[in-house]
Design an enzyme around this catalytic site. Sequence first.
Site, mmCIF file in Angstrom:
data_model
loop_
_atom_site.group_PDB
_atom_site.id
_atom_site.type_symbol
_atom_site.label_atom_id
_atom_site.label_comp_id
_atom_site.label_asym_id
_atom_site.label_seq_id
_atom_site.Cartn_x
_atom_site.Cartn_y
_atom_site.Cartn_z
ATOM 1 N N ARG A 59 0.807 -1.224 0.000
ATOM 2 C CA ARG A 59 0.000 0.000 0.000
ATOM 3 C C ARG A 59 0.837 1.268 0.000
ATOM 4 O O ARG A 59 0.479 2.232 -0.657
ATOM 5 C CB ARG A 59 -1.049 -0.013 1.098
ATOM 6 N N THR A 60 1.968 1.282 0.700
ATOM 7 C CA THR A 60 2.771 2.512 0.725
ATOM 8 C C THR A 60 3.321 2.798 -0.670
ATOM 9 O O THR A 60 3.295 3.933 -1.148
ATOM 10 C CB THR A 60 3.921 2.373 1.741
ATOM 11 N N LYS A 87 23.893 -7.773 -6.503
ATOM 12 C CA LYS A 87 25.235 -8.062 -7.022
ATOM 13 C C LYS A 87 26.316 -7.363 -6.198
ATOM 14 O O LYS A 87 27.467 -7.331 -6.570
ATOM 15 C CB LYS A 87 25.344 -7.612 -8.483
ATOM 16 N N ARG A 109 12.147 3.181 0.803
ATOM 17 C CA ARG A 109 11.909 2.286 1.950
ATOM 18 C C ARG A 109 13.118 1.372 2.054
ATOM 19 O O ARG A 109 13.606 0.853 1.051
ATOM 20 C CB ARG A 109 10.659 1.453 1.734
ATOM 21 N N HIS A 137 8.306 6.075 10.046
ATOM 22 C CA HIS A 137 7.486 5.943 8.833
ATOM 23 C C HIS A 137 6.620 7.210 8.789
ATOM 24 O O HIS A 137 5.432 7.176 9.099
ATOM 25 C CB HIS A 137 6.639 4.677 8.945
#
Length: 318
Positions: A59-60, A87, A109, A137
Amino acid sequence: MEVLSVDHLLGIKYLQPEDIELIFKTADRFKEVINRPIKKVPSLRDITIANLFFENSTRTKLSFELAEKRLSADIINFSASQSSVKKGETLIDTVNNILAMKVDVVVMRHPNSGAASFLSKNVNACIINAGDGTHEHPTQALLDAYSIKNKLGVIKGKKVAIVGDILHSRVALSNIYALKMLGAEVKLCGPKSLMPKHIESLGVSLSTDLMETLKWCDAANMLRVQNERMDLKYFPSSREYAQLYGLNAKKMSDLKKEILLLHPGPINRGVEITSDVADSKNAIILDQVENGVAIRMAVIYLLVAKLNVSSNDPNREG
Ligand code: NCD
């Protein structure tokens, strides 16, 4: 024009109450826009935004993407599972490569606490923290407080409970900062094992009794149990957690008063809240989702205004 006191949104801790008021006022305007038949404004036509998600999100990520599209920004999306991070590339190299493609804003995030702040000091772009580890957040806390304000009229003087896994929750910390800044009383409720040490120093009260907490509050934010962050067992079983700290219809009716119920999602139905309660009239979970888009539009719009690129750079088309 009113402007934010910050150049990045790294956490609520770095904001002033006036910043939050300005974000709410701007979100009111955007909420009106996204409820129109034509849900888009051309405000960010010359801005490019990179959404970097080094951790799973539904949702974010969708909410940020939609907010950016409603503002007419160009966007690029990147998720760690498909990238060169696997990598061995460093975070700064990854981001600088993306910025070399002329990106103005980075929404990130990341599983590590402090990652957004680290990035803001090392790359030349506006950074928006979409969740960093167990730290903050900020857009979630803004949309939670905005949703409470829209329902209760004001935040100042209201009693808000944050229930559950406080220890692993970035939503909890950002909510505490935002609610305290706006003048709410905050009580944290949950098992002692999920309560961070010294958290009272943030000016909150603590309880291990869910019914006592619910009777006290005007709104309760039911946090998700963050199983993926638990390296050991913090409570005996989900069943026992649900009995002590989960909300169900019986507890709601025993309360004999109406309170608002919030949940940041994704919900573990039957653990922190049962389906009937999550879908009841007390729950404002879908309002939170709708408000999330307006809040993120406001944050991006106000931070881009501080970049001040569109008006000053002659190479950009206005
Ligand atoms: C929160 C998160 O990821 O921190 N969810 C969200 O952003 N909608 C809370 C959670 O995962 O429980």
